[in-house]
Design an enzyme around this catalytic site. Structure first.
Site, PDB file in Angstrom:
ATOM      1  N   HIS A 183      61.888   0.494  50.241  1.00 10.26           N
ATOM      2  CA  HIS A 183      62.044   0.932  51.057  1.00 10.26           C
ATOM      3  C   HIS A 183      61.833   2.373  50.675  1.00 10.26           C
ATOM      4  CE1 HIS A 183      65.943   1.197  48.472  1.00 10.26           C
ATOM      5  NE2 HIS A 183      65.346   1.857  48.346  1.00 10.26           N
ATOM      6  N   GLN A 255      67.354   4.364  54.985  1.00 10.29           N
ATOM      7  CA  GLN A 255      66.624   4.096  53.649  1.00 10.29           C
ATOM      8  C   GLN A 255      65.835   2.401  54.409  1.00 10.29           C
ATOM      9  OE1 GLN A 255      69.399   2.303  50.787  1.00 10.29           O
ATOM     10  NE2 GLN A 255      68.011   4.160  49.096  1.00 10.29           N
ATOM     11  N   ARG A 285      60.317   2.427  35.879  1.00  8.49           N
ATOM     12  CA  ARG A 285      61.503   1.003  36.128  1.00  8.49           C
ATOM     13  C   ARG A 285      61.539   1.169  38.012  1.00  8.49           C
ATOM     14  NH1 ARG A 285      65.963   2.223  39.236  1.00  8.49           N
ATOM     15  NH2 ARG A 285      68.475   0.998  38.630  1.00  8.49           N
ATOM     16  N   ASP A 287      62.312  -0.070  41.148  1.00  8.26           N
ATOM     17  CA  ASP A 287      64.210  -0.550  41.545  1.00  8.26           C
ATOM     18  C   ASP A 287      63.709  -1.247  42.934  1.00  8.26           C
ATOM     19  OD1 ASP A 287      66.391   1.070  41.563  1.00  8.26           O
ATOM     20  OD2 ASP A 287      65.688   1.127  43.967  1.00  8.26           O
ATOM     21  N   GLU A 329      63.582  -3.331  37.767  1.00  6.14           N
ATOM     22  CA  GLU A 329      65.697  -2.981  38.101  1.00  6.14           C
ATOM     23  C   GLU A 329      65.781  -4.300  38.655  1.00  6.14           C
ATOM     24  OE1 GLU A 329      68.609  -2.292  39.729  1.00  6.14           O
ATOM     25  OE2 GLU A 329      67.030  -2.380  41.074  1.00  6.14           O
ATOM     26  N   HIS A 398      74.434   4.466  35.055  1.00  8.99           N
ATOM     27  CA  HIS A 398      74.678   5.369  35.943  1.00  8.99           C
ATOM     28  C   HIS A 398      74.968   4.665  36.738  1.00  8.99           C
ATOM     29  CE1 HIS A 398      70.973   3.586  38.320  1.00  8.99           C
ATOM     30  NE2 HIS A 398      71.559   4.334  39.062  1.00  8.99           N
ATOM     31  N   ASP A 399      74.907   3.231  37.167  1.00 10.11           N
ATOM     32  CA  ASP A 399      75.073   2.815  37.978  1.00 10.11           C
ATOM     33  C   ASP A 399      76.793   1.529  37.822  1.00 10.11           C
ATOM     34  OD1 ASP A 399      75.175   1.327  40.620  1.00 10.11           O
ATOM     35  OD2 ASP A 399      74.051   0.172  40.752  1.00 10.11           O
ATOM     36  N   ARG A 523      80.975   6.449  41.923  1.00  8.56           N
ATOM     37  CA  ARG A 523      80.058   5.821  40.472  1.00  8.56           C
ATOM     38  C   ARG A 523      79.092   7.480  40.055  1.00  8.56           C
ATOM     39  NH1 ARG A 523      75.735   2.630  43.346  1.00  8.56           N
ATOM     40  NH2 ARG A 523      76.021   4.046  45.096  1.00  8.56           N
TER      41      ARG A 523
END
Length: 648
Positions: A183, A255, A285, A287, A329, A398-399, A523
């Site tokens: 997206h 998005q 990466r 995504d 990812e 990070h997630d 997060r």
């Protein structure tokens, strides 16, 4: 296939175009790469676009040729070295570090001044979290990209990023950035052109005039953010020529999903990838790749065409920039995950790297239970991956952590899958009696009980709780948990990734609550700014920071000395006679055998010495507690301890 190709399958006159653009020597290499990838590329494009594949191929090849002609000479030299050593990313010398630029050093222009910190940790692979220009306001942590060719102005400029890439290459480090493929932000020029009826962007996105089709799709598509963004479509009054329409928005309403059934989208994305590669990006990466292709009556994830898209983009990118690799990812079920590394019924080059999400989840599960049977069961069931690929192994990212534990694997070891996932949420959020963890539930669904977990490695391992209570014994256990997890990540094979702040055992950060844009998303508690004062304290070997930093450095030093940890072979999980101890073996045909042992139990455990030391022929090469004793034919592993053995 249409398109007027030559006898070699290339468009007519293409070889001459390559010589004109690159010169004879570079054109020879380019055309050799083209010949090598053409069968896979042709098959992928035919599967995607049928009778139009020939035209798409011709245009795509010319996009790659133009990018190759524009590729700077220093990057061409790097390409040549990597073509000689195509498995460069599988070397035991490759170690990763993951950070947000602003939280690591503020801005890109300051980053080269902090490379000594990274080098001291053994870093040779730096993943900078989303830094391409996002939409203003809420932007999903940077994953709502408004322009692929600009950097977030708060971080710097594209010229700054090129300077960072050059500085990294000068230190033998590679650069990884995020590329959002599924997206764009609704503010992206493609989206604005689509809304305005620009024919160049016709069909770049998907909209429906009423809820008939969206409801049909939503009936089988799982919601990503059910509490704040239910469903997969958002009403956009300006869509469909101003009549309004339901735009496909898998994630957030801002998005908008790209429509890859339109080959113009694929060609446009290829142009962005190759342009960024020429700025010095080594690893992309990729995504949200499981979502790239939609099909009615399915989850619209992991569709065969999503793989064909990745195969085509991979081949065309490597044609222009052969030193570049893709990282998927894809946080999906193990059988689906390995396909993103090309492990189909017939192997296909797709992505060189993928996150070993299953290993990460199972390590945390094992810590909570003190039992590795579930890890043994699940890891043994994973399909092997092609030897040209490898894993990125990690402890925390990070997630949030979603508990990807299947009911089938849980039942195989006597657990109820749903109950175990609830237990893990209770344990790591600190709700479970006796838990050492200080995490928080993310996206809790009170109706189903589903949730995920936020929290830094240190806080989830008990360091925050121990420090708050002033409990030295608990602090020791917390530090050992952090090191134990990273010992598995460093020894399991592939590229171990260190998330920024873990080297200093940084705990949860509540500072995000003061920022209205971040406060709704907990997060951010595990994305703390790097504490440079704590980094200075790491010079003290007796402090928490110093102990963790020293342990991680020692893991890297040991790893680099062990060619058996080259990432082109898989790990076999063994049963060495103790359910609190994870044992894995890697047998490299050239470099011999490596065995790793990790005790997740609260007390010493023993394992069969012959299983782990190869009848005494393997030397202990690293460990948490010195040389471990063998008692009555069993190796005694201290609580939360680890040991590595290898053939010399």
């Amino acid at each position: 296939m249409s398109g007027g190709g030559g006898a070699d399958g290339l468009p007519g006159g293409f070889a001459g175009e390559a010589v004109a653009a690159l010169g004879e020597a570079e054109a020879d290499a380019f055309l050799a790469r083209a010949a090598l990838c053409l069968p896979d590329l042709t098959a992928a494009l035919t599967g995607l676009y049928g009778v139009h594949a020939g035209e798409v191929l011709a245009r795509a090849l010319r996009t790659s040729l133009a990018a190759a002609a524009e590729r700077p000479e220093p990057l061409r030299r790097l390409d040549r070295r990597r073509e000689i050593d195509p498995g460069w990313f599988q070397s035991p010398a490759v170690q990763g570090y993951v950070c947000y630029v602003d939280r690591f050093c503020g801005t890109l222009d300051r980053l080269p001044g902090h490379l000594d910190h990274l080098a001291g940790l053994g870093t040779t692979y730096l993943h900078l979290m989303p830094l391409l220009r996002p939409r203003e306001g809420e932007n999903d942590g940077g994953y709502a990209v408004a322009d692929y060719r600009e950097v977030d102005p708060r971080l710097g400029t594209m010229a700054d990023l090129e300077t960072v890439a050059a500085a990294l290459h000068g230190r033998g480090m590679s650069l990884c950035i995020d590329l959002v493929l599924n997206h764009t932000a609704r503010e992206h020029p493609w989206a604005r052109g689509w809304l305005a009826g620009d024919p160049r962007h016709a069909g770049f996105y998907t909209a429906f005039p009423d809820r008939t089709q969206p409801d049909a799709y939503d009936a089988t598509i799982p919601e990503v953010f059910p509490d704040r963004a239910p469903g997969s479509f958002s009403w956009v009054p300006e869509a469909l020529g101003g009549a309004g329409g339901w735009v496909w928005t898998t994630f957030w309403p801002y998005q908008w999903d790209l429509d890859y059934t339109n080959p113009e989208v694929t060609l446009a994305v290829l142009g962005e990838i190759t342009w960024l590669a020429n700025r010095g990006v080594d690893v992309f990466r990729m995504d949200a790749v499981p979502f790239m292709w939609k099909r009615l009556g399915t989850s619209s994830q992991n569709q065969p065409e999503a793989h064909l898209l990745l195969q085509a983009l991979h081949a065309l990118t490597r044609l222009a920039a052969p030193g570049v690799v893709f990282k998927a990812e894809a946080i999906v079920a193990p059988d689906d995950l390995v396909r993103y590394l090309g492990a189909h019924e017939r192997e296909r080059p797709e992505c060189e790297l993928a996150y070993h999400n299953q290993l990460m989840v199972l390590l945390w599960s094992s810590l909570a239970t003190g039992d590795v049977r579930l890890a043994r069961q699940s890891l043994r069931r994973m399909r092997p991956i092609p030897r040209t690929t490898t894993w990125c192994t990690y402890v925390r990212g990070h997630d949030d952590i979603g508990w990807a534990v299947t009911d089938e694997d849980a039942a195989a070891v006597g657990l109820d899958g749903s109950a175990h996932r609830r237990f893990l949420n209770d344990f790591f959020s600190g709700r479970f009696p006796g838990s050492f963890a200080r995490g928080a539930l993310f996206q809790e669904n009170e109706a189903t009980g589903d949730a995920r977990i936020s929290g830094t490695t240190a806080s989830l391992c008990g360091i925050e709780d121990a420090l708050d209570r002033g409990d030295a014994t608990a602090l020791e256990a917390g530090i050992r948990r952090v090191v134990l997890l990273y010992a598995v990540a460093h020894g399991f094979g592939g590229i171990p990734l260190l998330y920024s702040g873990d080297e200093l055992a940084q705990c949860n950060d509540a500072g995000y609550l003061a920022d209205p844009a971040l406060a709704p998303d907990n997060r951010w508690m595990h994305r703390p700014p790097l504490d440079w004062a704590a980094a200075a304290r790491a010079a003290d070997p007796a402090g928490v920071e110093g102990r963790v930093t020293a342990a991680l450095r020692a893991l890297g030093d040991a790893r680099r000395s062990l060619p058996a940890l080259t990432g082109d072979v898989g790990a076999e999980v063994l049963d060495a006679g103790d359910d609190a101890v994870l044992v894995w073996r890697r047998v490299h045909p050239r470099h011999g055998t490596f065995v790793g042992v990790a005790n997740v139990g609260a007390g010493p455990q023993s394992v069969d010495a012959d299983t782990v030391t190869g009848l005494g022929t393997f030397a202990q090469v690293h460990g948490s507690d010195g040389v471990l004793p063998v008692v009555d034919g069993r190796v005694v592993v201290p609580a939360l301890g680890f040991v590595w053995y290898a053939e010399r």
